[in-house]
Design a protein around this motif. Structure first.
Motif, PDB file in Angstrom:
ATOM      1  N   ALA A  43       0.824  -1.209   0.000  1.00 45.87           N
ATOM      2  CA  ALA A  43       0.000   0.000   0.000  1.00 45.87           C
ATOM      3  C   ALA A  43       0.860   1.262   0.000  1.00 45.87           C
ATOM      4  CB  ALA A  43      -0.932  -0.013   1.209  1.00 45.87           C
ATOM      5  N   ALA A  44       1.903   1.281   0.823  1.00 50.00           N
ATOM      6  CA  ALA A  44       2.732   2.479   0.919  1.00 50.00           C
ATOM      7  C   ALA A  44       3.494   2.739  -0.373  1.00 50.00           C
ATOM      8  CB  ALA A  44       3.714   2.345   2.089  1.00 50.00           C
ATOM      9  N   THR A  45       3.940   1.678  -1.042  1.00 47.22           N
ATOM     10  CA  THR A  45       4.666   1.867  -2.301  1.00 47.22           C
ATOM     11  C   THR A  45       3.761   2.478  -3.368  1.00 47.22           C
ATOM     12  OG1 THR A  45       6.119  -0.005  -1.782  1.00 47.22           O
ATOM     13  CG2 THR A  45       6.025   0.723  -4.077  1.00 47.22           C
ATOM     14  N   ARG A  46       2.556   1.950  -3.486  1.00 51.37           N
ATOM     15  CA  ARG A  46       1.624   2.511  -4.474  1.00 51.37           C
ATOM     16  C   ARG A  46       1.249   3.950  -4.124  1.00 51.37           C
ATOM     17  NH1 ARG A  46      -0.717  -1.531  -7.652  1.00 51.37           N
ATOM     18  NH2 ARG A  46       0.924  -3.088  -7.979  1.00 51.37           N
ATOM     19  N   TYR A  47       1.002   4.199  -2.859  1.00 55.10           N
ATOM     20  CA  TYR A  47       0.644   5.562  -2.450  1.00 55.10           C
ATOM     21  C   TYR A  47       1.806   6.524  -2.689  1.00 55.10           C
ATOM     22  CZ  TYR A  47      -1.206   9.343   0.465  1.00 55.10           C
ATOM     23  OH  TYR A  47      -1.664  10.553   0.922  1.00 55.10           O
ATOM     24  N   MET A  48       3.030   6.070  -2.414  1.00 57.62           N
ATOM     25  CA  MET A  48       4.198   6.896  -2.638  1.00 57.62           C
ATOM     26  C   MET A  48       4.316   7.277  -4.116  1.00 57.62           C
ATOM     27  SD  MET A  48       8.223   5.873  -2.072  1.00 57.62           S
ATOM     28  CE  MET A  48       8.175   4.687  -3.435  1.00 57.62           C
ATOM     29  N   GLU A  49       4.135   6.306  -5.001  1.00 54.28           N
ATOM     30  CA  GLU A  49       4.256   6.582  -6.424  1.00 54.28           C
ATOM     31  C   GLU A  49       3.145   7.515  -6.910  1.00 54.28           C
ATOM     32  OE1 GLU A  49       4.314   2.857  -8.400  1.00 54.28           O
ATOM     33  OE2 GLU A  49       6.210   2.213  -7.518  1.00 54.28           O
ATOM     34  N   SER A  50       1.955   7.402  -6.321  1.00 48.54           N
ATOM     35  CA  SER A  50       0.855   8.274  -6.741  1.00 48.54           C
ATOM     36  C   SER A  50       1.098   9.721  -6.364  1.00 48.54           C
ATOM     37  CB  SER A  50      -0.455   7.783  -6.122  1.00 48.54           C
ATOM     38  OG  SER A  50      -0.459   7.990  -4.713  1.00 48.54           O
ATOM     39  N   ARG A  51       1.898   9.959  -5.331  1.00 47.82           N
ATOM     40  CA  ARG A  51       2.159  11.337  -4.896  1.00 47.82           C
ATOM     41  C   ARG A  51       3.446  11.895  -5.483  1.00 47.82           C
ATOM     42  NH1 ARG A  51       0.942  13.261   0.930  1.00 47.82           N
ATOM     43  NH2 ARG A  51       2.590  11.866   1.686  1.00 47.82           N
ATOM     44  N   MET A  52       4.186  11.098  -6.208  1.00 51.38           N
ATOM     45  CA  MET A  52       5.403  11.574  -6.852  1.00 51.38           C
ATOM     46  C   MET A  52       5.073  12.219  -8.193  1.00 51.38           C
ATOM     47  SD  MET A  52       7.909   8.312  -6.105  1.00 51.38           S
ATOM     48  CE  MET A  52       9.263   9.009  -7.093  1.00 51.38           C
ATOM     49  N   ASP A  53       5.972  13.081  -8.653  1.00 55.11           N
ATOM     50  CA  ASP A  53       5.860  13.586 -10.015  1.00 55.11           C
ATOM     51  C   ASP A  53       5.979  12.401 -10.979  1.00 55.11           C
ATOM     52  OD1 ASP A  53       7.283  14.579 -12.644  1.00 55.11           O
ATOM     53  OD2 ASP A  53       6.309  16.333 -11.781  1.00 55.11           O
ATOM     54  N   PRO A  54       5.089  12.289 -11.980  1.00 55.46           N
ATOM     55  CA  PRO A  54       5.135  11.127 -12.878  1.00 55.46           C
ATOM     56  C   PRO A  54       6.474  10.939 -13.551  1.00 55.46           C
ATOM     57  CG  PRO A  54       3.097  12.359 -13.192  1.00 55.46           C
ATOM     58  CD  PRO A  54       3.961  13.190 -12.287  1.00 55.46           C
ATOM     59  N   VAL A  55       7.143  12.020 -13.876  1.00 55.62           N
ATOM     60  CA  VAL A  55       8.450  11.899 -14.528  1.00 55.62           C
ATOM     61  C   VAL A  55       9.484  11.374 -13.530  1.00 55.62           C
ATOM     62  CG1 VAL A  55      10.287  13.171 -15.684  1.00 55.62           C
ATOM     63  CG2 VAL A  55       7.901  13.715 -16.174  1.00 55.62           C
ATOM     64  N   ALA A  56       9.484  11.892 -12.307  1.00 58.09           N
ATOM     65  CA  ALA A  56      10.437  11.436 -11.297  1.00 58.09           C
ATOM     66  C   ALA A  56      10.199   9.987 -10.907  1.00 58.09           C
ATOM     67  CB  ALA A  56      10.360  12.335 -10.065  1.00 58.09           C
ATOM     68  N   ALA A  57       8.977   9.490 -11.077  1.00 62.89           N
ATOM     69  CA  ALA A  57       8.665   8.103 -10.728  1.00 62.89           C
ATOM     70  C   ALA A  57       9.013   7.120 -11.835  1.00 62.89           C
ATOM     71  CB  ALA A  57       7.187   7.982 -10.370  1.00 62.89           C
ATOM     72  N   GLU A  58       9.342   7.605 -13.021  1.00 61.77           N
ATOM     73  CA  GLU A  58       9.622   6.705 -14.139  1.00 61.77           C
ATOM     74  C   GLU A  58      10.739   5.708 -13.848  1.00 61.77           C
ATOM     75  OE1 GLU A  58      10.347   8.914 -17.653  1.00 61.77           O
ATOM     76  OE2 GLU A  58       8.274   9.597 -17.877  1.00 61.77           O
ATOM     77  N   PRO A  59      11.879   6.106 -13.233  1.00 59.44           N
ATOM     78  CA  PRO A  59      12.938   5.121 -12.991  1.00 59.44           C
ATOM     79  C   PRO A  59      12.517   3.959 -12.107  1.00 59.44           C
ATOM     80  CG  PRO A  59      13.800   7.346 -12.783  1.00 59.44           C
ATOM     81  CD  PRO A  59      12.321   7.472 -12.904  1.00 59.44           C
TER      82      PRO A  59
END
Length: 363
Positions: free
Chosen positions: A256-272
């Protein structure tokens, strides 16, 4: 232009494509240029950094730091599990969790010192304490935890060997301070498990910094499922009830925390986090965590299946730490992950009506 007989030996000059100023290079658009077709007034631009170099310097961290991130989480989670077993009278679970924690923190500390190059560099960090530095606080957390866990684990080793350690009159004192030492290790166990997340995110690294709000929760969950998995491997099933419960909670929290973390990140910064080797590691982390969590929940009564589930949980924690570390390193190598999220944040501030500060009015 003057010429000479030596001009025939001069190598041909490459075609000059124009100068590049700043960070933008105009990109030529193929097509008609005679005015009969619709054309853009401002041509598209392609982002490049100065001389094609990275804007943020990637950290020179190798497998030693990745191992330290993983083993620090195992040690921290096992320290809390051992103290819970100590309070509830589960002697076998307490002993195995303490010994597992001591091995993890010892190997992890050795990996950290190897990355530093010389042991005295770690000692020098203990010459002072800086409350605003995660690295300084982490050095003291690691030292305090190792001291408390070392004393508690020594008492267990002495009992395991039939009081054959050459302790002499110190054996009686060791028996008295053992419960206190276990409590000291428990106090520093949670900070040991999560301070590395603060250390990573408190940098200019694009992906790590974008995850700074939620990365400590991910690391705490990862440490919980790893500690529960280690106890399931080393301890008979009759005493692993708390370890299985900790593992299941860690799995739910991690996913849950990993998915929530990615949802709150900038989409470009989350790409890696989804590309290349880091993406593969994080995908395997989810699979192993789900498999290990189901095994802990449904198959914990079978010794062999519980041990296999514990191995899967340890693998999931390792993949999480390794994947996040490598994703951050990869994001620092590409200037796009540094500049594009900055522009997106600037656009959001302007869209929100924030136009009177140095960030939105500069340039």
């Amino acid at each position: 232009m003057t010429v000479s007989d030596f001009d025939q030996f001069r190598p041909p000059e490459p075609e000059r494509r124009g100068r590049r100023f700043g960070k933008l290079r105009r990109k030529r658009r193929p097509g008609r240029t005679d005015g009969s077709a619709e054309m853009l007034m401002v041509p598209d631009v392609e982002f490049t950094s100065y001389y094609g170099r990275a804007i943020v310097k990637p950290p020179p961290w190798g497998p030693e730091i990745a191992a330290y991130l993983f083993l620090g989480g195992v040690a921290g989670g096992s320290g809390l599990l051992a103290y819970g077993a100590q309070l509830t009278g589960r002697k076998l679970l307490c002993r195995n969790a303490r010994l597992g924690a001591m091995v993890a923190v010892s190997v992890g500390g050795a990996a950290l010192v190897k990355d530093l190059g010389r042991p005295d560099r770690f000692y020098n960090m203990l010459r002072t304490i800086k409350l605003t530095s995660p690295m300084s606080l982490g050095s003291w957390i690691l030292t305090a935890y190792s001291g408390g866990m070392g004393v508690a684990a020594m008492a267990d080793v002495d009992r395991l060997t039939g009081s054959r350690l050459p302790l002499g009159p110190m054996r009686r004192a060791l028996a008295k301070v053992e419960p206190v030492a276990g409590g000291v290790a428990a106090v520093f166990a949670a900070p040991l498990a999560v301070y590395t997340a603060v250390l990573l995110s408190d940098t200019a690294n694009p992906t790590w910094n974008a995850a700074h709000r939620d990365l400590p929760v991910v690391f705490a969950s990862s440490a919980s499922l790893a500690a529960g998995g280690l106890a399931m491997v080393t301890t008979p099933t009759r005493e692993t009830g708390p370890a299985r419960a900790l593992a299941v909670m860690g799995v739910v929290g991690d996913l849950a925390a990993t998915r929530y973390m990615e949802s709150r990140m900038d989409p470009v910064a989350a790409e890696p986090l989804h590309q290349g080797r880091p993406g593969r590691l994080l995908r395997w982390s989810e699979r192993l965590a789900a498999a290990g969590g189901l095994g802990a929940l449904l198959l914990g009564g079978n010794r062999a299946l519980a041990a296999a589930s514990g191995v899967a949980l340890l693998g999931a924690s390792a993949c999480t730490r390794f994947g996040i570390l490598e994703a951050g390193i990869e994001s620092a190598k590409d200037p796009r992950y540094t500049v594009v999220p900055q522009r997106n944040r600037l656009a959001k501030r302007r869209a929100a009506g924030i136009t009177d500060d140095s960030i939105t009015t500069a340039g």
